[in-house]
Design a protein around this motif. Structure first.
Motif, mmCIF file in Angstrom:
data_model
loop_
_atom_site.group_PDB
_atom_site.id
_atom_site.type_symbol
_atom_site.label_atom_id
_atom_site.label_comp_id
_atom_site.label_asym_id
_atom_site.label_seq_id
_atom_site.Cartn_x
_atom_site.Cartn_y
_atom_site.Cartn_z
ATOM 1 N N ASP A 88 33.875 72.183 33.555
ATOM 2 C CA ASP A 88 32.942 72.763 32.591
ATOM 3 C C ASP A 88 32.141 73.867 33.272
ATOM 4 O O ASP A 88 31.721 73.722 34.427
ATOM 5 C CB ASP A 88 31.997 71.699 32.039
ATOM 6 N N TYR A 89 31.913 74.970 32.537
ATOM 7 C CA TYR A 89 31.227 76.120 33.115
ATOM 8 C C TYR A 89 30.142 76.644 32.171
ATOM 9 O O TYR A 89 30.367 76.758 30.967
ATOM 10 C CB TYR A 89 32.212 77.256 33.402
ATOM 11 N N GLU A 90 29.000 76.987 32.747
ATOM 12 C CA GLU A 90 27.973 77.705 32.008
ATOM 13 C C GLU A 90 28.327 79.190 32.011
ATOM 14 O O GLU A 90 28.842 79.713 33.002
ATOM 15 C CB GLU A 90 26.601 77.502 32.652
ATOM 16 N N PHE A 91 27.999 79.867 30.905
ATOM 17 C CA PHE A 91 28.359 81.273 30.795
ATOM 18 C C PHE A 91 27.728 82.100 31.909
ATOM 19 O O PHE A 91 28.385 82.977 32.487
ATOM 20 C CB PHE A 91 27.934 81.840 29.436
ATOM 21 N N ALA A 92 26.467 81.840 32.234
ATOM 22 C CA ALA A 92 25.774 82.648 33.244
ATOM 23 C C ALA A 92 26.491 82.583 34.589
ATOM 24 O O ALA A 92 26.627 83.598 35.290
ATOM 25 C CB ALA A 92 24.331 82.184 33.390
ATOM 26 N N LYS A 93 26.987 81.400 34.961
ATOM 27 C CA LYS A 93 27.688 81.266 36.237
ATOM 28 C C LYS A 93 29.066 81.917 36.177
ATOM 29 O O LYS A 93 29.518 82.521 37.164
ATOM 30 C CB LYS A 93 27.794 79.793 36.609
ATOM 31 N N GLU A 111 29.798 84.504 34.361
ATOM 32 C CA GLU A 111 29.576 85.943 34.378
ATOM 33 C C GLU A 111 29.323 86.441 35.793
ATOM 34 O O GLU A 111 29.871 87.472 36.210
ATOM 35 C CB GLU A 111 28.395 86.311 33.479
ATOM 36 N N ALA A 112 28.507 85.722 36.556
ATOM 37 C CA ALA A 112 28.233 86.125 37.938
ATOM 38 C C ALA A 112 29.514 86.129 38.763
ATOM 39 O O ALA A 112 29.771 87.044 39.552
ATOM 40 C CB ALA A 112 27.192 85.191 38.557
ATOM 41 N N LEU A 148 34.155 89.465 41.001
ATOM 42 C CA LEU A 148 35.586 89.749 41.045
ATOM 43 C C LEU A 148 35.859 91.210 40.682
ATOM 44 O O LEU A 148 36.611 91.905 41.372
ATOM 45 C CB LEU A 148 36.319 88.809 40.086
ATOM 46 N N ILE A 149 35.257 91.666 39.603
ATOM 47 C CA ILE A 149 35.424 93.054 39.168
ATOM 48 C C ILE A 149 34.858 94.015 40.205
ATOM 49 O O ILE A 149 35.436 95.079 40.480
ATOM 50 C CB ILE A 149 34.751 93.277 37.797
ATOM 51 N N GLY A 150 33.720 93.647 40.784
ATOM 52 C CA GLY A 150 33.115 94.499 41.806
ATOM 53 C C GLY A 150 34.024 94.675 43.005
ATOM 54 O O GLY A 150 34.160 95.781 43.553
ATOM 55 N N ASP A 151 34.675 93.603 43.430
ATOM 56 C CA ASP A 151 35.614 93.693 44.542
ATOM 57 C C ASP A 151 36.820 94.547 44.176
ATOM 58 O O ASP A 151 37.304 95.339 44.997
ATOM 59 C CB ASP A 151 36.072 92.291 44.953
ATOM 60 N N TYR A 152 37.309 94.403 42.952
ATOM 61 C CA TYR A 152 38.462 95.191 42.527
ATOM 62 C C TYR A 152 38.096 96.669 42.398
ATOM 63 O O TYR A 152 38.910 97.550 42.710
ATOM 64 C CB TYR A 152 38.995 94.677 41.195
ATOM 65 N N ARG A 153 36.872 96.952 41.979
ATOM 66 C CA ARG A 153 36.482 98.344 41.763
ATOM 67 C C ARG A 153 36.509 99.155 43.061
ATOM 68 O O ARG A 153 36.755 100.356 43.035
ATOM 69 C CB ARG A 153 35.093 98.407 41.125
ATOM 70 N N LYS A 154 36.272 98.505 44.189
ATOM 71 C CA LYS A 154 36.318 99.229 45.463
ATOM 72 C C LYS A 154 37.682 99.884 45.634
ATOM 73 O O LYS A 154 37.793 101.020 46.100
ATOM 74 C CB LYS A 154 36.033 98.267 46.615
ATOM 75 N N TRP A 155 38.735 99.138 45.271
ATOM 76 C CA TRP A 155 40.085 99.696 45.359
ATOM 77 C C TRP A 155 40.338 100.684 44.230
ATOM 78 O O TRP A 155 40.949 101.745 44.446
ATOM 79 C CB TRP A 155 41.106 98.562 45.305
ATOM 80 N N ALA A 156 39.878 100.360 43.028
ATOM 81 C CA ALA A 156 40.110 101.232 41.874
ATOM 82 C C ALA A 156 39.430 102.586 42.069
ATOM 83 O O ALA A 156 39.985 103.628 41.702
ATOM 84 C CB ALA A 156 39.601 100.561 40.600
ATOM 85 N N ASP A 157 38.214 102.600 42.646
ATOM 86 C CA ASP A 157 37.527 103.862 42.918
ATOM 87 C C ASP A 157 38.357 104.734 43.855
ATOM 88 O O ASP A 157 38.493 105.943 43.651
ATOM 89 C CB ASP A 157 36.153 103.602 43.550
ATOM 90 N N TYR A 158 38.903 104.112 44.883
ATOM 91 C CA TYR A 158 39.704 104.856 45.854
ATOM 92 C C TYR A 158 40.932 105.471 45.189
ATOM 93 O O TYR A 158 41.237 106.660 45.379
ATOM 94 C CB TYR A 158 40.128 103.931 46.994
ATOM 95 N N THR A 159 41.652 104.675 44.396
ATOM 96 C CA THR A 159 42.851 105.185 43.748
ATOM 97 C C THR A 159 42.507 106.241 42.696
ATOM 98 O O THR A 159 43.257 107.194 42.492
ATOM 99 C CB THR A 159 43.657 104.054 43.091
ATOM 100 N N TRP A 160 41.362 106.082 42.025
ATOM 101 C CA TRP A 160 40.954 107.072 41.036
ATOM 102 C C TRP A 160 40.631 108.411 41.700
ATOM 103 O O TRP A 160 41.028 109.479 41.216
ATOM 104 C CB TRP A 160 39.755 106.576 40.245
ATOM 105 N N GLN A 161 39.926 108.350 42.818
ATOM 106 C CA GLN A 161 39.590 109.583 43.538
ATOM 107 C C GLN A 161 40.856 110.280 44.032
ATOM 108 O O GLN A 161 40.976 111.508 43.968
ATOM 109 C CB GLN A 161 38.653 109.257 44.705
#
Length: 208
Positions: free
Chosen positions: A147-152, A154-155, A160-173
């Motif tokens: 069972d999971y609370e939404f707030a947890k 979301e965090a 997860l998205i923040g970690d992926y964005r590091k790679w996505a920013d590089y490929t986008w540039q």
């Protein structure tokens, strides 16, 4: 028009979280393994009642300054029963289910992604996740629940998205530099009345 970086839920969690070998299938053709997995999914989904929605498409859009990240996939099942919502993640395996002490981390992560996306869509304060393991040979089934609370959720998902964005920013540039380089090239032959080179005409506005 904003550019897009698209990734599936499965590829996202495998890209960020995978370590070691989680493939518990026996040696054989990938096609046969995929067919067996699909058969197990269909068998379990058919056994469920009217409260079970199978293969529910879900999508999450994360905007950045230059592009949007789109995460998408299909939840194996969503159960709406007695005022509670459960995300069902089905996994076919050759493992001895009696020896399976807990669901595998990547399987939990996939289910949590779907749980977050569905909770966000439906404004749910909490949600349940069910990992359904089925032995491909015996068709025995074992369930694990969390069972999971939404707030947890979301965090966890935003990390997860923040970690992926590091790679996505590089490929986008890199993509932007490539497009600028292509746009600056002069094709040696021009057709009468044309003002753009072929390379300029073929530049896509999207990254998928």
């Amino acid at each position: 028009m904003a550019g897009e970086v698209r990734i599936s839920v499965r590829n996202l969690v495998e890209f960020i979280l995978r370590s070691g070998d989680i493939d518990d299938r026996r040696q054989g053709s990938p096609e046969n393994a995929m067919q067996e997995g699909s058969r197990i999914h269909r068998m379990i989904q058919r056994r469920m009642g009217a409260e079970y929605q199978a293969e529910v498409a879900l999508k999450y859009t994360h905007p950045t300054e230059d592009y949007v990240i789109i995460v998408e996939g299909r939840a194996d099942g969503i159960i709406e029963q007695n005022g509670e919502t459960t995300i069902d993640e089905i996994k076919g395996t050759y493992r001895d289910l009696a020896k399976l002490k807990a669901p595998l981390p990547l399987h939990i992560a996939q289910a949590k992604c779907y749980a977050y996306m569905y909770s966000l869509q439906k404004a749910l304060p909490y949600i349940r996740v069910r990992l359904t393991y089925c032995n491909i040979e015996t068709e025995d089934i074992r369930y694990f629940y969390e069972d999971y609370e939404f707030a947890k959720l979301e965090a966890w998902f935003q990390q997860l998205i923040g970690d992926y964005r590091k790679w996505a920013d590089y490929t986008w540039q890199w993509r932007e530099l490539r497009q600028q380089s292509i746009a600056g090239m002069q094709f040696p032959l021009r057709l009468p009345g044309r003002t753009k080179g072929i390379g300029q005409l073929c530049v896509s506005d999207h990254l998928s």
